[in-house]
Design an enzyme around this catalytic site. Structure first.
Site, mmCIF file in Angstrom:
data_model
loop_
_atom_site.group_PDB
_atom_site.id
_atom_site.type_symbol
_atom_site.label_atom_id
_atom_site.label_comp_id
_atom_site.label_asym_id
_atom_site.label_seq_id
_atom_site.Cartn_x
_atom_site.Cartn_y
_atom_site.Cartn_z
ATOM 1 N N CYS A 2 -126.017 7.819 -71.140
ATOM 2 C CA CYS A 2 -125.683 6.961 -72.277
ATOM 3 C C CYS A 2 -124.199 7.061 -72.628
ATOM 4 O O CYS A 2 -123.533 7.999 -72.204
ATOM 5 C CB CYS A 2 -126.484 7.391 -73.491
ATOM 6 S SG CYS A 2 -128.232 7.543 -73.147
ATOM 7 N N ARG A 27 -122.106 3.773 -68.020
ATOM 8 C CA ARG A 27 -122.896 4.985 -68.255
ATOM 9 C C ARG A 27 -124.354 4.683 -68.580
ATOM 10 O O ARG A 27 -125.223 5.522 -68.398
ATOM 11 C CB ARG A 27 -122.303 5.768 -69.416
ATOM 12 C CG ARG A 27 -120.893 6.190 -69.215
ATOM 13 C CD ARG A 27 -120.394 6.905 -70.442
ATOM 14 N NE ARG A 27 -121.102 8.153 -70.619
ATOM 15 C CZ ARG A 27 -120.771 9.286 -70.024
ATOM 16 N NH1 ARG A 27 -119.745 9.312 -69.225
ATOM 17 N NH2 ARG A 27 -121.453 10.384 -70.226
ATOM 18 N N TRP A 75 -129.307 4.516 -71.653
ATOM 19 C CA TRP A 75 -129.938 4.572 -70.337
ATOM 20 C C TRP A 75 -131.205 5.370 -70.569
ATOM 21 O O TRP A 75 -131.160 6.583 -70.750
ATOM 22 C CB TRP A 75 -128.993 5.270 -69.364
ATOM 23 C CG TRP A 75 -129.411 5.281 -67.941
ATOM 24 C CD1 TRP A 75 -129.225 4.289 -67.021
ATOM 25 C CD2 TRP A 75 -130.045 6.358 -67.226
ATOM 26 N NE1 TRP A 75 -129.707 4.682 -65.795
ATOM 27 C CE2 TRP A 75 -130.221 5.942 -65.904
ATOM 28 C CE3 TRP A 75 -130.494 7.628 -67.598
ATOM 29 C CZ2 TRP A 75 -130.813 6.741 -64.923
ATOM 30 C CZ3 TRP A 75 -131.089 8.431 -66.628
ATOM 31 C CH2 TRP A 75 -131.238 7.977 -65.316
ATOM 32 N N ASN A 101 -126.234 11.377 -76.663
ATOM 33 C CA ASN A 101 -126.263 11.334 -75.196
ATOM 34 C C ASN A 101 -126.712 12.711 -74.731
ATOM 35 O O ASN A 101 -126.100 13.716 -75.104
ATOM 36 C CB ASN A 101 -124.856 11.017 -74.668
ATOM 37 C CG ASN A 101 -124.758 11.209 -73.163
ATOM 38 O OD1 ASN A 101 -125.734 11.037 -72.445
ATOM 39 N ND2 ASN A 101 -123.587 11.577 -72.690
ATOM 40 N N GLY A 102 -127.785 12.750 -73.939
ATOM 41 C CA GLY A 102 -128.302 14.035 -73.463
ATOM 42 C C GLY A 102 -129.802 14.074 -73.609
ATOM 43 O O GLY A 102 -130.445 13.018 -73.773
ATOM 44 N N GLU A 483 -122.666 9.060 -46.203
ATOM 45 C CA GLU A 483 -121.969 8.400 -47.305
ATOM 46 C C GLU A 483 -121.992 6.872 -47.135
ATOM 47 O O GLU A 483 -122.195 6.137 -48.106
ATOM 48 C CB GLU A 483 -120.530 8.927 -47.418
ATOM 49 C CG GLU A 483 -119.679 8.318 -48.509
ATOM 50 C CD GLU A 483 -120.233 8.457 -49.923
ATOM 51 O OE1 GLU A 483 -121.228 9.163 -50.127
ATOM 52 O OE2 GLU A 483 -119.684 7.796 -50.825
ATOM 53 N N LYS A 487 -123.600 4.312 -49.864
ATOM 54 C CA LYS A 487 -122.824 3.240 -50.503
ATOM 55 C C LYS A 487 -123.598 1.935 -50.403
ATOM 56 O O LYS A 487 -123.719 1.198 -51.364
ATOM 57 C CB LYS A 487 -121.462 3.049 -49.819
ATOM 58 C CG LYS A 487 -120.370 4.011 -50.181
ATOM 59 C CD LYS A 487 -119.852 3.932 -51.588
ATOM 60 C CE LYS A 487 -120.650 4.727 -52.563
ATOM 61 N NZ LYS A 487 -120.462 6.131 -52.731
ATOM 62 N N GLU A 490 -127.134 2.006 -52.530
ATOM 63 C CA GLU A 490 -127.103 2.111 -53.994
ATOM 64 C C GLU A 490 -126.625 0.825 -54.661
ATOM 65 O O GLU A 490 -127.054 0.507 -55.761
ATOM 66 C CB GLU A 490 -126.281 3.310 -54.463
ATOM 67 C CG GLU A 490 -124.810 3.208 -54.215
ATOM 68 C CD GLU A 490 -124.038 4.444 -54.690
ATOM 69 O OE1 GLU A 490 -124.421 5.045 -55.696
ATOM 70 O OE2 GLU A 490 -123.042 4.792 -54.030
ATOM 71 N N HIS A 506 -136.305 11.376 -32.438
ATOM 72 C CA HIS A 506 -137.406 12.270 -32.811
ATOM 73 C C HIS A 506 -138.256 11.664 -33.923
ATOM 74 O O HIS A 506 -138.953 12.386 -34.628
ATOM 75 C CB HIS A 506 -136.852 13.642 -33.220
ATOM 76 C CG HIS A 506 -136.166 14.334 -32.087
ATOM 77 N ND1 HIS A 506 -136.857 14.902 -31.044
ATOM 78 C CD2 HIS A 506 -134.858 14.478 -31.783
ATOM 79 C CE1 HIS A 506 -135.998 15.398 -30.168
ATOM 80 N NE2 HIS A 506 -134.768 15.138 -30.592
ATOM 81 N N LYS A 605 -123.253 6.596 -64.077
ATOM 82 C CA LYS A 605 -122.066 7.195 -63.459
ATOM 83 C C LYS A 605 -122.061 8.707 -63.589
ATOM 84 O O LYS A 605 -121.646 9.420 -62.687
ATOM 85 C CB LYS A 605 -120.824 6.601 -64.130
ATOM 86 C CG LYS A 605 -119.509 7.124 -63.579
ATOM 87 C CD LYS A 605 -119.206 6.487 -62.253
ATOM 88 C CE LYS A 605 -117.930 6.966 -61.622
ATOM 89 N NZ LYS A 605 -117.961 6.769 -60.163
HETATM 90 C C1 F6R Z 1 -122.690 7.698 -55.500
HETATM 91 C C2 F6R Z 1 -122.319 8.528 -56.614
HETATM 92 C C3 F6R Z 1 -123.181 9.701 -56.926
HETATM 93 C C4 F6R Z 1 -122.300 10.873 -57.399
HETATM 94 C C5 F6R Z 1 -123.196 12.022 -57.894
HETATM 95 C C6 F6R Z 1 -122.384 13.222 -58.324
HETATM 96 O O1 F6R Z 1 -121.790 6.657 -55.321
HETATM 97 O O2 F6R Z 1 -121.360 8.278 -57.280
HETATM 98 O O3 F6R Z 1 -123.976 10.071 -55.850
HETATM 99 O O4 F6R Z 1 -121.500 11.279 -56.339
HETATM 100 O O5 F6R Z 1 -123.982 11.599 -58.963
HETATM 101 O O6 F6R Z 1 -121.540 12.893 -59.384
HETATM 102 P P1 F6R Z 1 -120.271 13.767 -59.741
HETATM 103 O O7 F6R Z 1 -119.330 13.690 -58.589
HETATM 104 O O8 F6R Z 1 -119.741 13.158 -60.982
HETATM 105 O O9 F6R Z 1 -120.771 15.173 -59.936
#
Ligand code: F6R
Length: 610
Positions: A2, A27, A75, A101-102, A483, A487, A490, A506, A605
């Site tokens: 949030c 967020r 959120w 938030n939390g 990665e 990308k 997601e 396998h 995020k």
């Molecule tokens: C994917 C992404 C997430 C973050 C993960 C860790 O694009 O952004 O997988 O990498 O949530 O977040 P941080 O780096 O903020 O600890």
């Protein structure tokens, strides 16, 4: 998760709160709300949906009069996205308003206790216990500060709170524990927010409250108090990001802007740490002798930061010959890891607030190990609690899908790997010089790749309707595949998996059908032939293969259907180049599908809950 914003000052609060929340929308985005003291009482508006809905309802905040207010984008964790569950939450009389938030972990117990005392609950949220508990303590103790301090003693979990008391319309309170909160001092008042971008337009003077420190904001200043209500001395920090750091600056999406900011993120992370042809990482707070004594490294992180860690493992092991274990933080914290004498723990996090990574850091410190944080957000919880911090200077990252912070994490890990390799006597003078030169030119190479944008866009357009896409690679190329696949899935919601190229046969190879796209990454010359064989395997099952490989590997054209060549670089740093076309590919598939690029569904995020 949030986002919270609050304002007290000379100006109308609601438009400022809405503007701040718009910078935090990444967020949380299933509902939004605001509470403003209108001169007589607390006036509240909440709506399900994007912030736009609340903006329309309040005509950009105009209909909510008053100079003191708090706002929230939610959120959902406890209870569905609905008006009644969205924040702010109030006590029964509507005289105390809270945004949160939390997660309040003991909310069921608290709710029961409060119900026994006659408090009635209207929502399904954990947050609603807070205004009722504040009400209870305010009646008992008589002052907001005492009520907040008693609340902190009763509540378990994580929180960043913005609090209004109708009886005290000249003051706003805020407090945090394990959730981010920034307090800003503006020329005409004061503000709180979950993250700096919400404040940038109004102030650059900010404070980072410590856990359980209570902030008291008034039009003319900010004070901080400990749990026993003693005033605390606190230094402000000046934010020096440029103003458009949190704006799209003409790009269609933050993600594309941030992809383009990668050369700068990489150069900013590397340059200050190469001095007189030597890697100098003062922030490690370790002498060369101490670094030479490191016998094992544990890298701990989540998501993309974990993928950067997987690359780090390959690079450190190859250059420094130090064994590296990489763990997903949520696993590390509960698996009773074996940390032996001579181990160094490295946690990686863009936000510096990820709950599992923070818990892993604390677990390692509790066992007496030094923790190095590779962190992007200055002043974040991980940055504050780690023994030493190596900042990735990527600047603020707004898009939920990380790109430039990931690239900066790679750059930081390369510096660490070369430094360790050098002090451990594994890298000779000639190789060292070449590595420094490659590190210096990394950003220019990334720039070159960005020039291939149109080509990748055209290719991606063909896969907008794809159901499954596979990524394969060996060694470092497997780390890139992880990665690249994340990308894509997601942001575009196309199912995708990354496989170690030799492992596909396998099991997963049974999923390859006529026309399935397989993205093969082959940047390591000693593994070219091996990956070529895997390409042949999938092609003979009908796959269409896009390969990403070094420009010296012209043989690839015979095996793959479509090839993207990377400029020349030492193979151990190739991940930084190979990831660029994969980011662009994921981005353009998502654009083609009309997805919400910067705010993909179900994601946030900064993941401040377990
Ligand atoms: C994917 C992404 C997430 C973050 C993960 C860790 O694009 O952004 O997988 O990498 O949530 O977040 P941080 O780096 O903020 O600890």
């Amino acid at each position: 998760m949030c986002g919270i914003v609050g304002y007290i000052g000379k100006r109308q609060a609601a438009p400022i709160i809405l503007d701040g929340l718009s910078k935090l929308e990444y967020r949380g985005y299933d509902s939004a709300g605001m509470a403003v003291f209108d001169g007589e009482k607390i006036h509240m508006e909440k709506e399900v949906g994007r912030l736009k809905v609340l903006e329309n309802l309040t005509r950009g905040g105009e209909t909510m009069k008053g100079v003191l207010g708090i706002g929230h984008t939610r959120w959902a964790t406890h209870g569905t996205p609905s008006c009644v569950n969205s924040h702010p939450h109030l006590n029964r009389e509507g005289t105390i308003a809270v945004v949160h938030n939390g997660i309040i972990e003991n909310y069921i117990t608290l709710r029961k206790l409060l119900q026994e005392k006659g408090y009635e609950f209207v929502s399904e949220t954990d947050t609603e216990v807070l205004p009722h508990l504040l009400d209870y303590y305010y009646r008992k103790k008589g002052t907001p500060l005492a009520a907040i301090s008693s609340l902190i003693n009763r509540v378990e979990g994580s929180y960043a709170l913005g609090i209004l008391f109708a009886d005290h319309p000249d003051v706003m309170y805020a407090v945090r524990k394990d959730s981010p909160l920034v307090v800003g001092k503006c020329p005409d008042g004061a503000m709180i927010a979950s993250d700096v971008p919400a404040l940038l337009k109004y102030t650059r003077t900010v404070y980072y409250p410590d856990n359980q420190e209570i902030a008291q904001l008034r039009e003319d200043g900010v004070k901080f108090f400990s749990l026993d209500e003693e005033e605390q001395e606190k230094e402000s920090v000046t934010i020096d990001w440029d103003a458009d750091a949190a704006e799209k600056a003409g790009y269609e999406h933050f993600m594309l802007k941030e992809i383009y900011e990668q050369p700068r993120a990489v150069v900013n992370t590397i340059s200050p740490r190469i001095k007189d042809d030597e890697i100098v990482i003062d922030e490690l707070k370790m002498t060369d002798e101490e670094l030479a004594g490191v016998r094992r490294i544990h890298i701990v992180a989540c998501g993309s930061a974990y993928h950067a860690g997987v690359t780090g493992k390959y690079v450190i092991e190859s250059l420094a010959r130090i064994p590296v274990e990489v763990d997903v933080a949520s696993e590390f914290r509960y698996r009773n890891p074996i940390l032996a004498e001579g181990s160094m723990v490295v946690v990686i996090s863009q936000s510096g607030e990820t709950a599992d990574t923070l818990a892993a850091l604390r677990e390692s410190k509790a066992r007496g190990f030094r923790v190095l944080g590779i962190v992007n957000v200055v002043g974040s919880s991980i940055a504050r609690e780690a023994d030493s911090v190596m900042y990735t200077w990527a600047g603020p990252e707004i898009a939920v899908a990380t790109t430039k912070a990931y690239s900066a994490q790679l750059a930081a890990l390369y510096l660490l790997a070369v430094k360790l390799g050098r002090v451990q006597g594994r890298i000779g003078d000639g190789d060292y010089r070449e590595m420094l030169s490659d590190l210096r030119s990394l950003s220019t190479q990334i720039e070159l790749l960005l020039g291939q944008k149109e080509k990748i866009q055209k290719f991606a357009n063909r896969y907008v309707g794809a159901r499954d896409i596979f990524f394969i690679g060996r060694g470092i190329d497997y780390a890139i595949s992880l990665e690249g696949s994340l990308k894509l899935k997601e942001i575009s919601y196309v199912h995708s998996e990354a496989y170690a190229a030799g492992e596909l046969k396998h099991g997963t190879i049974s999923l390859i059908e006529e026309g399935t796209l397989v993205v093969a990454v082959a940047t390591q010359p000693d593994l070219y032939q091996k990956t070529l064989s895997n390409i042949v395997e999938v092609k003979s099952r009908g796959a269409f293969v896009m390969a990403v490989t070094g420009e010296d590997n012209r043989e690839m054209e015979k095996a793959a259907d479509y090839v993207i060549y990377l400029p020349q670089i030492k193979p151990c740093f190739a991940n930084s180049l190979a990831i660029v076309p994969l980011q662009l590919f994921g981005y353009y598939v998502a654009v083609g599908k009309g997805c919400d690029i910067d705010k993909p569904r179900n994601l946030a995020k900064s993941v401040t809950v377990e």
